[in-house]
Design a protein around this motif. Structure first.
Motif, PDB file in Angstrom:
ATOM      1  N   PHE A  28       0.841  -1.196   0.000  1.00  0.00           N
ATOM      2  CA  PHE A  28       0.000   0.000   0.000  1.00  0.00           C
ATOM      3  C   PHE A  28       0.883   1.255   0.000  1.00  0.00           C
ATOM      4  CE2 PHE A  28      -3.970  -2.082   1.451  1.00  0.00           C
ATOM      5  CZ  PHE A  28      -3.465  -3.272   1.944  1.00  0.00           C
ATOM      6  N   TRP A  29       0.282   2.329  -0.512  1.00  0.00           N
ATOM      7  CA  TRP A  29       0.833   3.659  -0.307  1.00  0.00           C
ATOM      8  C   TRP A  29      -0.296   4.539   0.236  1.00  0.00           C
ATOM      9  CZ3 TRP A  29       5.538   5.935  -0.297  1.00  0.00           C
ATOM     10  CH2 TRP A  29       6.605   5.219  -0.866  1.00  0.00           C
ATOM     11  N   TYR A  30       0.058   5.316   1.286  1.00  0.00           N
ATOM     12  CA  TYR A  30      -0.866   6.283   1.866  1.00  0.00           C
ATOM     13  C   TYR A  30      -0.198   7.650   1.898  1.00  0.00           C
ATOM     14  CZ  TYR A  30      -4.050   2.683   3.714  1.00  0.00           C
ATOM     15  OH  TYR A  30      -4.951   1.656   3.856  1.00  0.00           O
ATOM     16  N   LYS A  31      -1.024   8.676   1.794  1.00  0.00           N
ATOM     17  CA  LYS A  31      -0.566  10.070   1.912  1.00  0.00           C
ATOM     18  C   LYS A  31      -1.128  10.630   3.217  1.00  0.00           C
ATOM     19  CE  LYS A  31      -1.159  14.583  -0.367  1.00  0.00           C
ATOM     20  NZ  LYS A  31      -1.735  15.275  -1.554  1.00  0.00           N
ATOM     21  N   GLN A  32      -0.297  11.333   3.979  1.00  0.00           N
ATOM     22  CA  GLN A  32      -0.757  11.960   5.209  1.00  0.00           C
ATOM     23  C   GLN A  32      -0.472  13.455   5.146  1.00  0.00           C
ATOM     24  OE1 GLN A  32       1.183  11.056   9.058  1.00  0.00           O
ATOM     25  NE2 GLN A  32      -0.864  10.785   9.929  1.00  0.00           N
ATOM     26  N   PRO A  33      -1.489  14.257   4.842  1.00  0.00           N
ATOM     27  CA  PRO A  33      -1.322  15.715   4.854  1.00  0.00           C
ATOM     28  C   PRO A  33      -1.221  16.204   6.290  1.00  0.00           C
ATOM     29  CG  PRO A  33      -3.588  15.115   4.376  1.00  0.00           C
ATOM     30  CD  PRO A  33      -2.829  13.829   4.442  1.00  0.00           C
ATOM     31  N   PRO A  34      -0.946  17.499   6.474  1.00  0.00           N
ATOM     32  CA  PRO A  34      -0.798  18.031   7.839  1.00  0.00           C
ATOM     33  C   PRO A  34      -2.002  17.775   8.746  1.00  0.00           C
ATOM     34  CG  PRO A  34       0.075  19.573   6.251  1.00  0.00           C
ATOM     35  CD  PRO A  34      -0.579  18.475   5.452  1.00  0.00           C
ATOM     36  N   SER A  35      -3.176  17.608   8.192  1.00  0.00           N
ATOM     37  CA  SER A  35      -4.360  17.348   9.021  1.00  0.00           C
ATOM     38  C   SER A  35      -4.251  16.020   9.769  1.00  0.00           C
ATOM     39  CB  SER A  35      -5.612  17.323   8.144  1.00  0.00           C
ATOM     40  OG  SER A  35      -5.540  16.246   7.220  1.00  0.00           O
ATOM     41  N   GLY A  36      -3.431  15.113   9.281  1.00  0.00           N
ATOM     42  CA  GLY A  36      -3.203  13.850   9.966  1.00  0.00           C
ATOM     43  C   GLY A  36      -3.962  12.665   9.411  1.00  0.00           C
ATOM     44  N   GLU A  37      -5.008  12.906   8.654  1.00  0.00           N
ATOM     45  CA  GLU A  37      -5.765  11.770   8.127  1.00  0.00           C
ATOM     46  C   GLU A  37      -4.943  11.035   7.080  1.00  0.00           C
ATOM     47  OE1 GLU A  37     -10.146  13.845   8.261  1.00  0.00           O
ATOM     48  OE2 GLU A  37      -9.865  11.966   7.227  1.00  0.00           O
ATOM     49  N   LEU A  38      -5.115   9.747   6.998  1.00  0.00           N
ATOM     50  CA  LEU A  38      -4.428   8.943   5.996  1.00  0.00           C
ATOM     51  C   LEU A  38      -5.293   8.851   4.743  1.00  0.00           C
ATOM     52  CD1 LEU A  38      -2.813   5.956   7.897  1.00  0.00           C
ATOM     53  CD2 LEU A  38      -1.717   7.958   6.955  1.00  0.00           C
ATOM     54  N   VAL A  39      -4.710   9.202   3.623  1.00  0.00           N
ATOM     55  CA  VAL A  39      -5.402   9.140   2.340  1.00  0.00           C
ATOM     56  C   VAL A  39      -4.856   7.950   1.559  1.00  0.00           C
ATOM     57  CG1 VAL A  39      -5.873  10.341   0.183  1.00  0.00           C
ATOM     58  CG2 VAL A  39      -5.692  11.640   2.325  1.00  0.00           C
ATOM     59  N   PHE A  40      -5.739   7.015   1.237  1.00  0.00           N
ATOM     60  CA  PHE A  40      -5.344   5.819   0.504  1.00  0.00           C
ATOM     61  C   PHE A  40      -4.984   6.188  -0.928  1.00  0.00           C
ATOM     62  CE2 PHE A  40      -5.369   1.515  -0.890  1.00  0.00           C
ATOM     63  CZ  PHE A  40      -6.071   1.471  -2.097  1.00  0.00           C
ATOM     64  N   LEU A  41      -3.858   5.648  -1.415  1.00  0.00           N
ATOM     65  CA  LEU A  41      -3.436   5.906  -2.790  1.00  0.00           C
ATOM     66  C   LEU A  41      -3.520   4.656  -3.663  1.00  0.00           C
ATOM     67  CD1 LEU A  41      -0.313   8.158  -2.175  1.00  0.00           C
ATOM     68  CD2 LEU A  41      -2.634   8.879  -2.779  1.00  0.00           C
ATOM     69  N   ILE A  42      -2.980   3.540  -3.166  1.00  0.00           N
ATOM     70  CA  ILE A  42      -2.961   2.339  -3.979  1.00  0.00           C
ATOM     71  C   ILE A  42      -2.786   1.098  -3.125  1.00  0.00           C
ATOM     72  CG2 ILE A  42      -0.470   2.329  -4.356  1.00  0.00           C
ATOM     73  CD1 ILE A  42      -1.062   1.372  -7.255  1.00  0.00           C
ATOM     74  N   ARG A  43      -3.316  -0.015  -3.602  1.00  0.00           N
ATOM     75  CA  ARG A  43      -3.111  -1.345  -3.029  1.00  0.00           C
ATOM     76  C   ARG A  43      -2.714  -2.272  -4.165  1.00  0.00           C
ATOM     77  NH1 ARG A  43      -6.914  -5.603  -2.974  1.00  0.00           N
ATOM     78  NH2 ARG A  43      -6.685  -7.137  -1.315  1.00  0.00           N
ATOM     79  N   ARG A  44      -1.670  -3.044  -3.950  1.00  0.00           N
ATOM     80  CA  ARG A  44      -1.163  -3.933  -4.985  1.00  0.00           C
ATOM     81  C   ARG A  44      -0.919  -5.305  -4.383  1.00  0.00           C
ATOM     82  NH1 ARG A  44      -1.762  -3.767  -9.692  1.00  0.00           N
ATOM     83  NH2 ARG A  44      -0.796  -1.768 -10.074  1.00  0.00           N
ATOM     84  N   ASN A  45      -1.405  -6.365  -5.022  1.00  0.00           N
ATOM     85  CA  ASN A  45      -1.135  -7.694  -4.475  1.00  0.00           C
ATOM     86  C   ASN A  45       0.129  -8.275  -5.086  1.00  0.00           C
ATOM     87  OD1 ASN A  45      -1.583  -9.713  -6.636  1.00  0.00           O
ATOM     88  ND2 ASN A  45      -3.672  -8.942  -6.627  1.00  0.00           N
ATOM     89  N   SER A  46       0.669  -9.266  -4.407  1.00  0.00           N
ATOM     90  CA  SER A  46       1.981  -9.799  -4.755  1.00  0.00           C
ATOM     91  C   SER A  46       2.008 -10.532  -6.090  1.00  0.00           C
ATOM     92  CB  SER A  46       2.472 -10.739  -3.650  1.00  0.00           C
ATOM     93  OG  SER A  46       1.497 -11.720  -3.360  1.00  0.00           O
ATOM     94  N   PHE A  47       0.870 -10.849  -6.629  1.00  0.00           N
ATOM     95  CA  PHE A  47       0.838 -11.579  -7.889  1.00  0.00           C
ATOM     96  C   PHE A  47       0.678 -10.663  -9.092  1.00  0.00           C
ATOM     97  CE2 PHE A  47       1.065 -15.577  -5.965  1.00  0.00           C
ATOM     98  CZ  PHE A  47       0.271 -15.569  -4.840  1.00  0.00           C
ATOM     99  N   ASP A  48       0.546  -9.390  -8.827  1.00  0.00           N
ATOM    100  CA  ASP A  48       0.333  -8.440  -9.905  1.00  0.00           C
ATOM    101  C   ASP A  48       1.501  -7.478  -9.968  1.00  0.00           C
ATOM    102  OD1 ASP A  48      -2.327  -6.037 -10.702  1.00  0.00           O
ATOM    103  OD2 ASP A  48      -0.523  -6.672 -11.789  1.00  0.00           O
ATOM    104  N   GLU A  49       2.429  -7.738 -10.862  1.00  0.00           N
ATOM    105  CA  GLU A  49       3.621  -6.898 -10.962  1.00  0.00           C
ATOM    106  C   GLU A  49       3.496  -5.824 -12.022  1.00  0.00           C
ATOM    107  OE1 GLU A  49       6.750 -10.417 -10.397  1.00  0.00           O
ATOM    108  OE2 GLU A  49       7.642  -8.425 -10.213  1.00  0.00           O
ATOM    109  N   GLN A  50       2.320  -5.659 -12.550  1.00  0.00           N
ATOM    110  CA  GLN A  50       2.145  -4.600 -13.543  1.00  0.00           C
ATOM    111  C   GLN A  50       2.296  -3.247 -12.881  1.00  0.00           C
ATOM    112  OE1 GLN A  50      -1.630  -5.043 -15.516  1.00  0.00           O
ATOM    113  NE2 GLN A  50      -0.691  -6.110 -17.226  1.00  0.00           N
ATOM    114  N   ASN A  51       2.988  -2.360 -13.557  1.00  0.00           N
ATOM    115  CA  ASN A  51       3.083  -0.998 -13.064  1.00  0.00           C
ATOM    116  C   ASN A  51       1.733  -0.312 -13.239  1.00  0.00           C
ATOM    117  OD1 ASN A  51       5.765  -1.297 -12.391  1.00  0.00           O
ATOM    118  ND2 ASN A  51       6.476  -0.619 -14.408  1.00  0.00           N
ATOM    119  N   GLU A  52       1.492   0.652 -12.406  1.00  0.00           N
ATOM    120  CA  GLU A  52       0.203   1.347 -12.454  1.00  0.00           C
ATOM    121  C   GLU A  52       0.422   2.832 -12.555  1.00  0.00           C
ATOM    122  OE1 GLU A  52      -2.885  -0.275 -10.433  1.00  0.00           O
ATOM    123  OE2 GLU A  52      -4.100   1.532 -10.277  1.00  0.00           O
ATOM    124  N   ILE A  53      -0.443   3.460 -13.340  1.00  0.00           N
ATOM    125  CA  ILE A  53      -0.393   4.915 -13.491  1.00  0.00           C
ATOM    126  C   ILE A  53      -1.777   5.466 -13.199  1.00  0.00           C
ATOM    127  CG2 ILE A  53      -0.015   6.827 -15.093  1.00  0.00           C
ATOM    128  CD1 ILE A  53       1.877   5.013 -16.654  1.00  0.00           C
TER     129      ILE A  53
END
Lengths: 114, 111
Positions: A35-60
């Motif tokens: 996973f990747w999450y973004k945390q702005p100064p407000s503190g909340e975690l914003v979900f960016l992406i989830r990738r499983n181990s069987f999917d090595e395709q790059n994502e844009i």
């Protein structure tokens, strides 16, 4: 045990530059999620992406892209043409696929200067 | 993320007092989690619950307690045994195998 390493504590770039955030992970599971999450100064975690181990395709997704390389246990995140609004702390995280929680890296503080 | 509420946003307590942080979700998720974040650090797992009336210790459970009497609620008590309780606390919930949804967090300051 699982481990996530984000070696870059802080990155500072000028607006419109491209920037890559590194993430290296360790796990013995054959099935896992990244996973990747973004945390702005407000503190909340914003979900960016989830990738499983069987999917090595790059994502844009717009200006965001992710490069997953199982061979090097890395899941790097690139922001193209960075903007001031991208300034935040970004976390990479790992899950074994069950419901026992995520293992987080320590985060990379990204500063985009105008 | 929507669907998870944490209250209050800021909490102040005197040293030696127990304090309970609230976490409620209306997403019908079975699993719920509590994480702690210190400045410059990632999130660390305190406790998690995969089903009602059951919970497990995470990586840093000492000085904390939880209960899971209802599917929607997973309160966290920070006891006086927790040596450094001042931190940002985040609650999350998920369906097994899916990404967790996080609440807005509670900043606890012990004076």
């Amino acid at each position: 045990a699982q481990k996530v390493t984000q070696a870059q504590t802080e990155i500072s770039v000028v607006e419109k530059e491209d920037v890559t955030l590194d993430c290296v992970y360790e796990t013995r599971d054959t099935t896992y999620y990244l996973f990747w999450y973004k945390q702005p100064p407000s503190g909340e975690l914003v979900f960016l992406i989830r990738r499983n181990s069987f999917d090595e395709q790059n994502e844009i997704s717009g200006r965001y892209s992710w490069n997953f390389q199982k061979s090097t246990s890395s899941f790097n995140f690139t922001i193209t043409a960075s903007q001031v609004v991208d300034s935040a702390v970004y976390f990479c995280a790992l899950s074994g696929g069950g419901a026992d929680g995520l293992t987080f890296g320590k985060g990379t503080h990204l500063i985009i200067q105008p | 993320d929507g669907g998870i509420t944490q209250s209050p946003k800021y909490l102040f307590r005197k040293e030696g007092q127990n304090v309970t942080l609230s976490c409620e979700q209306n997403l019908n998720h079975d699993a719920m989690y509590w994480y702690r974040q210190d400045p410059g650090q990632g999130l660390r797992l305190i406790y998690y619950s995969q089903i009602v009336n059951d919970f497990q210790k995470g990586d840093i459970a000492e000085g904390y307690s939880v209960s899971r009497e209802k599917k929607e609620s997973f309160p966290l008590t920070v006891t006086s045994a927790q040596k450094n309780p001042t931190a940002f606390y985040l609650c999350a919930s998920s369906i097994r195998g899916h990404r967790p949804f996080f609440g807005p967090g509670t900043r606890l300051t012990v004076l």
